[in-house]
Design a protein around this motif. Structure first.
Motif, mmCIF file in Angstrom:
data_model
loop_
_atom_site.group_PDB
_atom_site.id
_atom_site.type_symbol
_atom_site.label_atom_id
_atom_site.label_comp_id
_atom_site.label_asym_id
_atom_site.label_seq_id
_atom_site.Cartn_x
_atom_site.Cartn_y
_atom_site.Cartn_z
ATOM 1 N N HIS A 1 0.787 -1.447 -0.038
ATOM 2 C CA HIS A 1 0.099 0.424 -0.739
ATOM 3 C C HIS A 1 1.119 1.468 0.271
ATOM 4 O O HIS A 1 2.110 0.797 0.542
ATOM 5 N N ASN B 1 0.854 5.775 -1.020
ATOM 6 C CA ASN B 1 0.189 6.472 -0.252
ATOM 7 C C ASN B 1 1.557 8.049 -1.331
ATOM 8 O O ASN B 1 2.629 7.825 -1.403
ATOM 9 N N LYS C 1 -3.601 9.980 -2.575
ATOM 10 C CA LYS C 1 -4.205 8.609 -2.968
ATOM 11 C C LYS C 1 -3.201 7.524 -2.722
ATOM 12 O O LYS C 1 -2.352 7.508 -2.331
ATOM 13 N N THR C 2 -4.437 6.328 -1.925
ATOM 14 C CA THR C 2 -3.376 5.518 -1.187
ATOM 15 C C THR C 2 -3.573 4.090 -2.703
ATOM 16 O O THR C 2 -4.686 4.024 -3.282
ATOM 17 N N ALA D 1 -12.238 -2.743 2.968
ATOM 18 C CA ALA D 1 -11.550 -1.746 3.204
ATOM 19 C C ALA D 1 -11.206 -0.713 1.575
ATOM 20 O O ALA D 1 -11.498 0.687 1.789
ATOM 21 N N ASP E 1 -14.690 0.947 1.287
ATOM 22 C CA ASP E 1 -14.540 2.364 2.333
ATOM 23 C C ASP E 1 -13.547 3.623 2.183
ATOM 24 O O ASP E 1 -14.059 4.731 3.068
ATOM 25 N N HIS E 2 -12.017 3.045 1.749
ATOM 26 C CA HIS E 2 -11.387 3.656 1.766
ATOM 27 C C HIS E 2 -10.920 4.174 0.783
ATOM 28 O O HIS E 2 -9.661 4.912 0.303
ATOM 29 N N ASN E 3 -11.248 4.320 -0.333
ATOM 30 C CA ASN E 3 -11.301 4.691 -1.529
ATOM 31 C C ASN E 3 -9.914 4.230 -1.907
ATOM 32 O O ASN E 3 -9.014 4.703 -2.628
ATOM 33 N N TYR E 4 -9.776 3.102 -1.567
ATOM 34 C CA TYR E 4 -8.071 2.378 -2.607
ATOM 35 C C TYR E 4 -8.468 2.749 -4.556
ATOM 36 O O TYR E 4 -8.998 2.221 -4.845
#
Length: 297
Positions: free
Chosen positions: A210, A212, A216-217, A256, A259-262
């Motif tokens: 992952h 950053n 964005k992730t 996830a 939820d976190h817009n990966y």
């Protein structure tokens, strides 16, 4: 920091093997097969430029195996790792770190090449450290019968023999979807905002980076999510060693991601580079698909 997609080559795999028990009438809607039941696959790597450090995540198949070997995989297109690096102004000798999500041949084969007189093997990135984790290294160098054909000693052992091999610290026991701190030794060595998820369904201790980047992730999905067509939870590869573990790992990960817009960087999807996902009544499904340039250029 800058990221670059590195296309290491395209190939084909049997669609049934890629989708396990899921009927062809379902998976072929997203991944149409040719007359031999083969579907399009990519080996899309990711290059991270951070100051004077250049990290390459995965390296594709390479080219050192026999013609007979490659005939099984119906290679197509004109991508290769050298031309892709050159496109962005780099050479393989510039690479300081090679991070391998796992050691199956289509993810690490490009890490090792023939030596000059073809009497043996040498690392293909002479100035790089090669990163895996100790649990997965032991799994790969003492392979089970199911994965033996994917863990090729000529792809793996030269990294240790060269003295360039390093291990990322990780969990010491089987654990479903266990993340480790951002302050892992690889991230610290390269001064990266780079966290890892360890998953065990596909193979022991596959690592999912992952990163950053520009707010964005970016998640390098590797074989936890090979293509956008694998989003439904039961759509699990026949290659997975523990498919009943892959499903909860993938479910937790995709929740996830929604939820976190990966932004999910797909290594094997020949037609979707990056996707986002969303919650629906049927579970997590595709939201949008992007090329790397659409997002970041």
């Amino acid at each position: 920091m800058k990221l670059y997609p590195i296309e290491a080559g395209n190939f084909k795999l049997d669609g049934g093997a890629m989708f396990g028990v899921v009927p062809k009438s379902l998976w072929s809607r997203t991944n149409p097969a040719d007359s031999n039941n083969m579907i399009d696959m990519a080996t899309r790597c990711l290059l991270i430029e951070n100051g004077d450090r250049l990290t390459l995540i995965d390296t594709g198949m390479g080219d050192k195996q026999s013609e007979k070997f490659f005939n099984y995989y119906y290679q197509w297109g004109d991508f290769d790792i050298d031309s892709s690096l050159k496109k962005h102004g780099f050479h393989r000798d510039d690479i300081t770190d090679v991070f391998m999500t796992h050691l199956h041949f289509d993810h690490c084969g490009g890490s090792v090449q023939w030596n000059k007189d073809r009497t043996g093997y040498e690392t293909a990135f002479k100035n790089a450290s090669f990163w895996t984790n100790e649990n997965h290294w032991q799994w790969a160098t003492q392979p089970n019968q199911r994965e033996k054909a994917s863990f090729l000693k000529e792809n793996i052992l030269p990294m240790e023999e060269s003295g360039q091999l390093k291990f990322v610290a990780g969990p010491n026991r089987l654990s479903s979807s266990e993340a480790i701190s951002k302050k892992n030794d690889f991230a610290e060595a390269n001064e990266l905002d780079f966290s890892l998820l360890f998953v065990d369904g596909h193979t022991e201790k596959q690592m999912i980076p992952h990163i950053n980047y520009k707010g964005k992730t970016i998640v390098f999905a590797a074989d936890l999510l090979p293509t956008a067509g694998h989003l439904p939870i039961p759509y699990v590869m026949g290659y997975d060693t523990r498919p009943l573990l892959t499903m909860p790992e993938k479910e937790q990960f995709l929740k996830a991601a929604a939820d976190h817009n990966y932004y999910l960087f797909l290594e094997h999807d020949a037609h979707n580079q990056i996707i986002t996902v969303k919650h629906t009544e049927k579970g997590v499904r595709l939201n949008e698909s992007f090329t790397f340039n659409e997002l970041f250029n």
